[in-house]
Design an enzyme around this catalytic site. Sequence first.
Site, PDB file in Angstrom:
ATOM      1  N   LYS A  50       0.994  -1.151   0.130  1.00  0.00           N
ATOM      2  CA  LYS A  50      -0.026   0.208   0.153  1.00  0.00           C
ATOM      3  C   LYS A  50       1.134   1.032  -0.391  1.00  0.00           C
ATOM      4  O   LYS A  50       1.408   2.024   0.835  1.00  0.00           O
ATOM      5  CB  LYS A  50      -0.981   0.067   1.268  1.00  0.00           C
ATOM      6  CG  LYS A  50      -1.981   0.667   1.007  1.00  0.00           C
ATOM      7  CD  LYS A  50      -2.964   0.482   2.239  1.00  0.00           C
ATOM      8  CE  LYS A  50      -3.648   1.536   2.312  1.00  0.00           C
ATOM      9  NZ  LYS A  50      -5.423   1.648   0.716  1.00  0.00           N
TER      10      LYS A  50
HETATM   11  C1  LIG Z   1      -6.560  -0.404  -3.923  1.00  0.00           C
HETATM   12  C2  LIG Z   1      -6.527  -0.896  -2.540  1.00  0.00           C
HETATM   13  N1  LIG Z   1      -7.496  -2.504  -2.932  1.00  0.00           N
HETATM   14  C3  LIG Z   1      -8.138  -3.140  -1.915  1.00  0.00           C
HETATM   15  C4  LIG Z   1      -8.602  -2.096  -0.181  1.00  0.00           C
HETATM   16  C5  LIG Z   1      -9.356  -2.959   0.279  1.00  0.00           C
HETATM   17  O1  LIG Z   1      -8.249  -2.608   1.631  1.00  0.00           O
HETATM   18  P1  LIG Z   1      -8.331  -2.738   3.350  1.00  0.00           P
HETATM   19  O2  LIG Z   1      -9.440  -4.098   3.503  1.00  0.00           O
HETATM   20  O3  LIG Z   1      -7.735  -3.230   3.732  1.00  0.00           O
HETATM   21  O4  LIG Z   1      -8.733  -1.307   3.417  1.00  0.00           O
HETATM   22  C6  LIG Z   1      -7.891  -0.580  -0.787  1.00  0.00           C
HETATM   23  C7  LIG Z   1      -8.181  -0.316   0.671  1.00  0.00           C
HETATM   24  O5  LIG Z   1      -7.041  -0.200   1.903  1.00  0.00           O
HETATM   25  C8  LIG Z   1      -7.137  -0.387  -1.351  1.00  0.00           C
HETATM   26  O6  LIG Z   1      -6.384   1.301  -1.717  1.00  0.00           O
END
Ligand SMILES: Cc1ncc(COP(=O)(O)O)c(C=O)c1O
Length: 315
Positions: A157
Site C-alpha cells: 500500500k
Molecule cells: C487499491 C485498494 N484495494 C483494496 C483495498 C481494500 O483494503 P482493506 O480492506 O485492507 O482496506 C484498498 C484500501 O485500502 C485499496 O486502496
Amino acid sequence: MDRTEWIWMNGEFVPWDDAKVHVLSHGLHYGTGVFEGIRAYETERGPAIFRHREHLGRLHKSAELYYLEIPFSSDQLRAATHELIRRNGLRSCYIRPIAFRGYGEMGLYAKQAPIDVLIAVWPWGAYLGEEGKRNGIRAKVSSWRAISADSLIPHAKAAGQYLNSVLAKEESVKAGYDEAILLDQQGFVSEGSGENIFVIRDGVICTPGHTSSILDGISRASVIQIARDLGYTIEERGIARAELYLAEEVFLTGTAAELVPVREIDDHPIGKPGEITTQLQTRFDDALHGRAEEYLEWLDLVEQPSVERASRVTS
Ligand SMILES: Cc1ncc(COP(=O)(O)O)c(C=O)c1O
C-alpha cells in the site's frame, strides 16, 4: 475533511496546524511512502480499532517491500494511535498512519533522507456514501489497467501507486459513475480504485486472487472468513469482465468503503443488493461494531482513562 486537535508525528503529539513537513520532502516528489487506512468504531466497550495489528503489520511489510525502514515498531505505533484517539476525544474515526522518505536528499537513491512517520485520525463517514451502502453504487470498468506486478508492487500500500487509482476514479466520476473497477494486465477483473471486489455466480462467492494485481485487503480477508463461517463457498480465481455483467450480485470491500453493494456496472443492471450481499454486509457490520461474539478478537479496544485517573488529570 473534519479536523481534530492532535496529530502524532515522529514520536510527538503536535497540534493539527503545526503538523508540517518540508516542501522538498522526498515522498512529495517521488511518492516514496507507505500508508494504511484503518477504522475505529464505537462499541459497547468504547472505541475499538478493527484489525489494528494486521494493518500495522501490512504497513511494515509495505515499507519493507520498498526498502523503507520505519523507525517505530508496531507496538509503538499502536500505543501512539490509542493515545491519539483518546487525546482527540473520538468515539469512532478513520486512522491514517503514513511513513515516507522525508527531507534531506533528492535523487532516487536518497538514503540520507530520513523516514518521517505520522498518524492522523479524524471522523470520516461512509466513503461511497450511506445511500450507496444501502442501495448499491454504479461502477464503470476503467480504461486504465491496474498496476502490474512486474513494474510495481500491488501487495504494497504505497503512496505513489495510488496515481493509478486516482486516474481510474477521476475517469469514472467524470463519466457519472460512483466508482471504477480496474482490470489487470491480462484483462481479468482486479479490484476497485480503493476496494476489493466480490462477484456472486450460481451462489458461489468469487473474488480475484493474488495474481490479479490486488491489494491483499484486510476487509477482503475478513469477509472471506465470515462467508466461510456462514457456509458459503469462496472461489479465488480469475474473473472475466463479462462475469461482472452476468453476476447475480457484486459487492466491494475496503476499510474506507466497508461493504458496498454494486447495483450497476457499465450500464448493465445487477439489481438491488441481493440476499448474500445483504447477509454478509450485516454480519461484517456486526463484526466492525463488536456485536459478533466470534469476531471480537478482531477488535483492538482503546482503553479509556478510568474516572478516577481522568479526574486526577483534569484537576
Ligand atoms: C487499491 C485498494 N484495494 C483494496 C483495498 C481494500 O483494503 P482493506 O480492506 O485492507 O482496506 C484498498 C484500501 O485500502 C485499496 O486502496
